[in-house]
Design a protein around this motif. Structure first.
Motif, PDB file in Angstrom:
ATOM      1  N   TRP A  46     -21.087  13.963  70.859  1.00 31.09           N
ATOM      2  CA  TRP A  46     -20.348  14.297  72.160  1.00 31.09           C
ATOM      3  C   TRP A  46     -19.433  12.684  72.181  1.00 31.09           C
ATOM      4  N   ASN A  67     -26.767  15.579  76.109  1.00 33.48           N
ATOM      5  CA  ASN A  67     -27.071  17.597  76.605  1.00 33.48           C
ATOM      6  C   ASN A  67     -28.153  18.076  77.044  1.00 33.48           C
ATOM      7  N   VAL A 108     -24.696  18.736  62.156  1.00 34.50           N
ATOM      8  CA  VAL A 108     -25.719  17.606  62.957  1.00 34.50           C
ATOM      9  C   VAL A 108     -26.539  17.874  62.795  1.00 34.50           C
ATOM     10  N   VAL A 109     -27.180  19.913  62.644  1.00 28.14           N
ATOM     11  CA  VAL A 109     -29.144  19.241  62.815  1.00 28.14           C
ATOM     12  C   VAL A 109     -28.988  19.830  61.136  1.00 28.14           C
ATOM     13  N   LYS A 118     -17.214  19.321  67.919  1.00 30.33           N
ATOM     14  CA  LYS A 118     -17.828  19.281  69.235  1.00 30.33           C
ATOM     15  C   LYS A 118     -16.583  18.803  69.855  1.00 30.33           C
ATOM     16  N   ASP A 171     -27.739  11.342  67.843  1.00 31.41           N
ATOM     17  CA  ASP A 171     -27.264  12.397  67.617  1.00 31.41           C
ATOM     18  C   ASP A 171     -25.867  12.032  68.847  1.00 31.41           C
TER      19      ASP A 171
HETATM   20  C1  LIG Z   1     -26.373  17.830  70.942  1.00 33.58           C
HETATM   21  C2  LIG Z   1     -26.116  18.185  69.523  1.00 33.58           C
HETATM   22  N1  LIG Z   1     -26.297  17.804  68.497  1.00 33.58           N
HETATM   23  C3  LIG Z   1     -26.138  19.003  67.448  1.00 33.58           C
HETATM   24  C4  LIG Z   1     -25.428  21.115  67.893  1.00 33.58           C
HETATM   25  C5  LIG Z   1     -24.944  20.910  66.630  1.00 33.58           C
HETATM   26  O1  LIG Z   1     -24.456  20.325  65.888  1.00 33.58           O
HETATM   27  P1  LIG Z   1     -24.255  21.606  64.396  1.00 33.58           P
HETATM   28  O2  LIG Z   1     -23.318  22.390  65.393  1.00 33.58           O
HETATM   29  O3  LIG Z   1     -22.621  20.451  63.747  1.00 33.58           O
HETATM   30  O4  LIG Z   1     -25.338  21.077  63.662  1.00 33.58           O
HETATM   31  C6  LIG Z   1     -24.888  20.273  69.247  1.00 33.58           C
HETATM   32  C7  LIG Z   1     -24.363  21.565  70.106  1.00 33.58           C
HETATM   33  O5  LIG Z   1     -24.065  22.253  71.318  1.00 33.58           O
HETATM   34  C8  LIG Z   1     -25.205  19.523  70.630  1.00 33.58           C
HETATM   35  O6  LIG Z   1     -25.162  19.634  71.677  1.00 33.58           O
END
Ligand SMILES: Cc1ncc(COP(=O)(O)O)c(C=O)c1O
Length: 376
Positions: free
Chosen positions: A200, A169, A90-91, A229, A197
Motif C-alpha cells: 500500500w 491493512n 506479494v503473498v 494495488k 509488506d
Molecule cells: C497487505 C496486503 N498484502 C498482500 C496483498 C495481496 O498481494 P498479492 O495479490 O500480490 O499476493 C493484499 C491484498 O489486499 C494486502 O492488502
C-alpha cells in the motif's frame, strides 16, 4: 481521467468483488478498484497482446531503471538494482521470506488484526504466528504495540522472523521513521529479519512520506513493494522484494526456486504504471481523499461508530461494536450493502468498506448502511 463507467461489467468477467454477493448488493469487499487502469497501462498491454506470441521474455529493458527512479522520487531511497528480487505476487513473497528466514519451527511475530495471509504464512514452515496487538495512539492511528512487539521477540521459541504491514491493512496507519526505527532496533537486538509488506506504499492519502523498512534497516529489513494495488493490476501479479543484505537475499532467492515465471503482461503493466502512471495516480489519490472524507463525516455523525485515523489505503475499518448488533454484517448484506466482515480478521463488530469505487456507489452504499444502523 478515472473511469468507473464499466464497473457493472465486472460481474460478467467473474470479479471476486462483484460476484461475492447477490446482484442487488453493492459490493465493497476485496481490495481492488472499480476503475479502468491508466491509459499508458492499457496501451502497453494492448501493444504486447497485439504481438500475439506469449513465450518466455526478459523483463522490459528499462524495468529496473524505472523502479529505481520511483523509489528515489517517492521514498528518497537509493536502491541498487541488485537488491531487487521480482516475485509473482506479494503473498508468495511473504511465504518465501518465512521459509528463507525462519530458524524455527517456532513463533513468527505478526500484527493482529492484519490482512489474512499473515497468520497463515508461518504455517508453511511449521511455525506459528504470534499476534501482536495494535494500539490507538494519541493521533487516533492504530499502530503496532511496540512494547508488546519487543516482548514477543523475547519468546524462547521465536523463529527469528517478524512480519509488518506498512501501511497497515486494515486500519490505514502509515508508520513514521521513528516508529520503524524502534521496530528495527528490536529486530537487530534479537537477530530477527523484519519482513515488511509495503503493497500500500503508494496509496498514502495524508501528506506523509512512505518509509521502507529496508531503508531504515538495510541489515535486517526486507521491503516487499508492488504497483498492483496502486494501479489496479492485482490480476497481473508482480512484487519487488528489496533486500540490501546479500546474505539474506541469497537465502530468499533460494526459497523462491520453482516459483512461476512472471508473465510478460504483468511486467508490461507494472513498468508502464511506475513509468507513466504518475498523473493518473495523482487523480486517484484526490478521489480517494474525497471518498475518505465522505465516510469520515458519516462515522463522525454517529456516536455508535468510530474509525482509526485512515492515513493510507482505500479500506475504511469501522468499529461498530458499540451498536451491539451480532448480525450486523448479515443485516447490511440483506439491506443491499456488502462490506467485508471484521470477523474475518478476528474482530467481529468491525466492518471494512472498500471505497475505491465511484462516488455515486459509495453514496448509495452509505444510504443503505444508514438504513441498517439508524433504524435501531
Ligand atoms: C497487505 C496486503 N498484502 C498482500 C496483498 C495481496 O498481494 P498479492 O495479490 O500480490 O499476493 C493484499 C491484498 O489486499 C494486502 O492488502
Amino acid at each position: 481521467m478515472l473511469d468507473f463507467s464499466r464497473a457493472d461489467e465486472r460481474r460478467q468477467w467473474n470479479s471476486k468483488k462483484w460476484t461475492r454477493f447477490a446482484h442487488d448488493v453493492l459490493p465493497l469487499p476485496v481490495a481492488d478498484m472499480d476503475c479502468a487502469v491508466a491509459e499508458p497501462i492499457q496501451a502497453a498491454l494492448e501493444a504486447r497482446v497485439a504481438h500475439g506470441i506469449f513465450g518466455y521474455d526478459h523483463p522490459p529493458g528499462d524495468a529496473m531503471a524505472v523502479l529505481i527512479a520511483h523509489f528515489a522520487r517517492e521514498y528518497d531511497w537509493t536502491v541498487d538494482p541488485a537488491w531487487i528480487v521480482p516475485v509473482a505476487g506479494v503473498v508468495p513473497a511473504q511465504f518465501a521470506a518465512n521459509r528463507a528466514f525462519s530458524r524455527g519451527p517456532g513463533s513468527v511475530v505478526a500484527p493482529n488484526p492484519v490482512y489474512h495471509s499473515f497468520p497463515r504464512v508461518p504455517g508453511i514452515s511449521g511455525d506459528h504466528a504470534l499476534g501482536v496487538p495494535m494500539v490507538t495512539d494519541e493521533a487516533g492511528r492504530d499502530v503496532l504495540d511496540a512494547d508488546a512487539f519487543e516482548e514477543a521477540l523475547r519468546a524462547p521459541d521465536h523463529a527469528g522472523v517478524a512480519l509488518l504491514c506498512n501501511p497497515h491493512n486494515p486500519g490505514g496507519a502509515a508508520y513514521r521513521e521513528a516508529e520503524l526505527q524502534r521496530i528495527a532496533d528490536a529486530c537487530a537486538a534479537h537477530d530477527t529479519v523484519m519482513v515488511s509488506d509495503e503493497i500500500w506504499a503508494d496509496l498514502v492519502l495524508d501528506p506523509v512520506a512512505h518509509v521502507p523498512m529496508a531503508k531504515v534497516s538495510p541489515q535486517w529489513g526486507v521491503s516487499i513493494l508492488a504497483g498492483t494495488k496502486t494501479w489496479n493490476i492485482a490480476g497481473l501479479p508482480l512484487a519487488f522484494v528489496v533486500i540490501p543484505n546479500p546474505e539474506l537475499r541469497a537465502r530468499f532467492i533460494k526459497a523462491t526456486l520453482g516459483y512461476p515465471e512472471i508473465t510478460n503482461l504483468a511486467w508490461h503493466a507494472s513498468v508502464a504504471a511506475y513509468r507513466d502512471g504518475g498523473p493518473w495516480r495523482a487523480h486517484l489519490l484526490q478521489h480517494l481523499r474525497d471518498q475518505r472524507a465522505r465516510i469520515q463525516a458519516f462515522v463522525d455523525a454517529r456516536p455508535g461508530l468510530s474509525m482509526p485515523r485512515l492515513e493510507a489505503t482505500y479500506l475504511a475499518w469501522i468499529d461498530c461494536r458499540a451498536l451491539n448488533r451480532a448480525s450486523l454484517h448479515g443485516d447490511c448484506v440483506a439491506a443491499g450493502v456488502g462490506p467485508d466482515d471484521g470477523a474475518a480478521y478476528g474482530l467481529p463488530g468491525y466492518l471494512r468498506f472498500n471505497f475505491a469505487c465511484s462516488s455515486d456507489l459509495l453514496d448509495e452504499a452509505l444510504v443503505r448502511f444508514a438504513g441498517v444502523i439508524d433504524e435501531a
